[in-house]
Every structure is written in C-alpha cells, then in structure tokens.
Design a protein around this motif. Structure first.
Motif, PDB file in Angstrom:
ATOM      1  N   GLY A 185       0.818  -1.211   0.000  1.00 54.40           N
ATOM      2  CA  GLY A 185       0.000   0.000   0.000  1.00 54.40           C
ATOM      3  C   GLY A 185       0.847   1.255   0.000  1.00 54.40           C
ATOM      4  N   ALA A 186       1.925   1.243   0.769  1.00 52.61           N
ATOM      5  CA  ALA A 186       2.806   2.418   0.825  1.00 52.61           C
ATOM      6  C   ALA A 186       3.510   2.637  -0.508  1.00 52.61           C
ATOM      7  N   VAL A 187       3.979   1.551  -1.134  1.00 50.21           N
ATOM      8  CA  VAL A 187       4.704   1.660  -2.403  1.00 50.21           C
ATOM      9  C   VAL A 187       3.784   2.114  -3.532  1.00 50.21           C
ATOM     10  N   THR A 188       2.560   1.588  -3.528  1.00 46.01           N
ATOM     11  CA  THR A 188       1.620   1.927  -4.621  1.00 46.01           C
ATOM     12  C   THR A 188       0.804   3.184  -4.326  1.00 46.01           C
ATOM     13  N   GLY A 189       0.929   3.713  -3.125  1.00 43.53           N
ATOM     14  CA  GLY A 189       0.165   4.899  -2.759  1.00 43.53           C
ATOM     15  C   GLY A 189      -1.276   4.596  -2.370  1.00 43.53           C
ATOM     16  N   ASP A 190      -1.574   3.336  -2.121  1.00 45.20           N
ATOM     17  CA  ASP A 190      -2.931   2.936  -1.734  1.00 45.20           C
ATOM     18  C   ASP A 190      -3.044   3.022  -0.207  1.00 45.20           C
ATOM     19  N   LYS A 191      -3.536   4.157   0.262  1.00 47.26           N
ATOM     20  CA  LYS A 191      -3.624   4.404   1.708  1.00 47.26           C
ATOM     21  C   LYS A 191      -4.570   3.417   2.403  1.00 47.26           C
ATOM     22  N   ALA A 192      -5.642   3.016   1.716  1.00 42.09           N
ATOM     23  CA  ALA A 192      -6.592   2.065   2.317  1.00 42.09           C
ATOM     24  C   ALA A 192      -5.920   0.718   2.564  1.00 42.09           C
ATOM     25  N   GLN A 193      -5.133   0.256   1.590  1.00 39.55           N
ATOM     26  CA  GLN A 193      -4.440  -1.019   1.749  1.00 39.55           C
ATOM     27  C   GLN A 193      -3.370  -0.908   2.839  1.00 39.55           C
ATOM     28  N   GLN A 194      -2.696   0.234   2.870  1.00 35.68           N
ATOM     29  CA  GLN A 194      -1.668   0.441   3.887  1.00 35.68           C
ATOM     30  C   GLN A 194      -2.286   0.434   5.287  1.00 35.68           C
ATOM     31  N   THR A 195      -3.400   1.123   5.445  1.00 42.07           N
ATOM     32  CA  THR A 195      -4.090   1.168   6.732  1.00 42.07           C
ATOM     33  C   THR A 195      -4.605  -0.210   7.126  1.00 42.07           C
ATOM     34  N   SER A 196      -5.181  -0.900   6.165  1.00 39.28           N
ATOM     35  CA  SER A 196      -5.682  -2.252   6.419  1.00 39.28           C
ATOM     36  C   SER A 196      -4.544  -3.171   6.858  1.00 39.28           C
ATOM     37  N   GLY A 197      -3.412  -3.041   6.217  1.00 39.42           N
ATOM     38  CA  GLY A 197      -2.247  -3.838   6.584  1.00 39.42           C
ATOM     39  C   GLY A 197      -1.766  -3.526   7.989  1.00 39.42           C
ATOM     40  N   ASN A 198      -1.759  -2.244   8.336  1.00 42.21           N
ATOM     41  CA  ASN A 198      -1.342  -1.850   9.687  1.00 42.21           C
ATOM     42  C   ASN A 198      -2.290  -2.415  10.743  1.00 42.21           C
ATOM     43  N   ILE A 199      -3.576  -2.384  10.454  1.00 48.04           N
ATOM     44  CA  ILE A 199      -4.576  -2.920  11.383  1.00 48.04           C
ATOM     45  C   ILE A 199      -4.385  -4.428  11.554  1.00 48.04           C
ATOM     46  N   GLN A 200      -4.133  -5.112  10.438  1.00 43.86           N
ATOM     47  CA  GLN A 200      -3.926  -6.560  10.495  1.00 43.86           C
ATOM     48  C   GLN A 200      -2.659  -6.881  11.291  1.00 43.86           C
ATOM     49  N   GLN A 201      -1.616  -6.086  11.124  1.00 42.35           N
ATOM     50  CA  GLN A 201      -0.386  -6.280  11.899  1.00 42.35           C
ATOM     51  C   GLN A 201      -0.664  -6.128  13.394  1.00 42.35           C
ATOM     52  N   ASP A 202      -1.412  -5.088  13.747  1.00 35.67           N
ATOM     53  CA  ASP A 202      -1.741  -4.853  15.157  1.00 35.67           C
ATOM     54  C   ASP A 202      -2.563  -6.001  15.734  1.00 35.67           C
ATOM     55  N   LYS A 203      -3.509  -6.496  14.939  1.00 39.26           N
ATOM     56  CA  LYS A 203      -4.330  -7.635  15.376  1.00 39.26           C
ATOM     57  C   LYS A 203      -3.448  -8.854  15.621  1.00 39.26           C
ATOM     58  N   GLY A 204      -2.511  -9.103  14.714  1.00 37.46           N
ATOM     59  CA  GLY A 204      -1.608 -10.229  14.867  1.00 37.46           C
ATOM     60  C   GLY A 204      -0.718 -10.093  16.091  1.00 37.46           C
ATOM     61  N   LYS A 205      -0.241  -8.879  16.341  1.00 34.53           N
ATOM     62  CA  LYS A 205       0.599  -8.644  17.509  1.00 34.53           C
ATOM     63  C   LYS A 205      -0.190  -8.902  18.792  1.00 34.53           C
ATOM     64  N   ALA A 206      -1.440  -8.432  18.828  1.00 29.13           N
ATOM     65  CA  ALA A 206      -2.287  -8.654  20.006  1.00 29.13           C
ATOM     66  C   ALA A 206      -2.530 -10.148  20.221  1.00 29.13           C
ATOM     67  N   GLN A 207      -2.761 -10.877  19.133  1.00 28.05           N
ATOM     68  CA  GLN A 207      -3.008 -12.318  19.248  1.00 28.05           C
ATOM     69  C   GLN A 207      -1.749 -13.033  19.744  1.00 28.05           C
ATOM     70  N   GLN A 208      -0.600 -12.595  19.293  1.00 26.97           N
ATOM     71  CA  GLN A 208       0.645 -13.188  19.784  1.00 26.97           C
ATOM     72  C   GLN A 208       0.821 -12.919  21.279  1.00 26.97           C
ATOM     73  N   GLU A 209       0.520 -11.707  21.701  1.00 25.44           N
ATOM     74  CA  GLU A 209       0.663 -11.349  23.122  1.00 25.44           C
ATOM     75  C   GLU A 209      -0.231 -12.219  24.010  1.00 25.44           C
ATOM     76  N   VAL A 210      -1.463 -12.432  23.567  1.00 19.80           N
ATOM     77  CA  VAL A 210      -2.411 -13.238  24.345  1.00 19.80           C
ATOM     78  C   VAL A 210      -1.957 -14.682  24.429  1.00 19.80           C
ATOM     79  N   ASN A 211      -1.261 -15.160  23.405  1.00 26.27           N
ATOM     80  CA  ASN A 211      -0.903 -16.567  23.322  1.00 26.27           C
ATOM     81  C   ASN A 211       0.565 -16.879  23.580  1.00 26.27           C
ATOM     82  N   LYS A 212       1.330 -15.891  24.025  1.00 24.21           N
ATOM     83  CA  LYS A 212       2.747 -16.183  24.275  1.00 24.21           C
ATOM     84  C   LYS A 212       2.889 -16.987  25.561  1.00 24.21           C
ATOM     85  N   ASN A 213       3.932 -17.793  25.602  1.00 25.58           N
ATOM     86  CA  ASN A 213       4.214 -18.584  26.814  1.00 25.58           C
ATOM     87  C   ASN A 213       4.739 -17.657  27.884  1.00 25.58           C
ATOM     88  N   VAL A 214       4.214 -17.814  29.069  1.00 22.64           N
ATOM     89  CA  VAL A 214       4.658 -16.978  30.192  1.00 22.64           C
ATOM     90  C   VAL A 214       5.555 -17.774  31.097  1.00 22.64           C
TER      91      VAL A 214
END
Length: 103
Positions: A74-103
C-alpha cells in the motif's frame, strides 16, 4: 479437543482443572485409579491448552506477516486504504501473539 478437532484453550483448562479435582478425590479416598485418572486428565488438559496457545500464536504471526506485506504494498503503490488495512492486520496479529505467548 473441541468438536472440530482443533485444540481449545477453554476445554484444556476445564480438563486440567477437572483432572486436579479427580486426583484430589483419589488422594483423599486412597483410590489409586482416581489418582491416576486425574493425573492423566490433567496432563491431557495441559497439553490441549498449550497446543491451542501455540496455534493462536502462529495465527498471530501469520496476521503480522500478511499485514506487513499489505502495508508495504500500500505504501509503495500509494494505496492508503491497503496500507491502513495492513497496519490494522499487523496490530491484530501482535495482540493475538501477546495473548498466546508462553509466560
């Protein structure tokens, strides 16, 4: 395991706790079979919980990778919607990793 055969955290916790209770009853009553049955169910519950945790962490990793890809494209092609969607998906993945990490 859940009905669909994939590991489930809730079911794992349930069986782990139930196994502890059954083992405690076996200890109180002196029943070897109850003690053994409880230990086995506890171990199976712990295994299922850890398998579900690993599965959730892996899914979070996949979301982070996919989100990063979409964000960069999205950043390379100038597609802000795709870039934002990608950032949101990254954040979701990070949150899921945090919930499921071994403590």
């Amino acid at each position: 395991m859940s009905c669909n055969g994939s590991p489930n955290k809730t079911a794992g916790q349930y069986h782990s706790t139930k196994g502890n209770v059954v083992e405690a009853i076996g200890n109180i009553t002196g029943s070897t079979s109850w003690k053994q049955s409880g230990k086995q169910e506890h171990a199976e519950g712990e295994t299922e919980y850890k398998a579900a945790q690993a599965k959730g962490y892996a899914e979070g990793t996949a979301d982070r990778i996919g989100g990063f890809k979409d964000s960069v494209v999205g950043a390379v092609t100038g597609d802000k919607a795709q870039q934002t969607s990608g950032n949101i998906q990254q954040d979701k993945g990070k949150a899921q990793q945090e919930v499921n990490k071994n403590v």
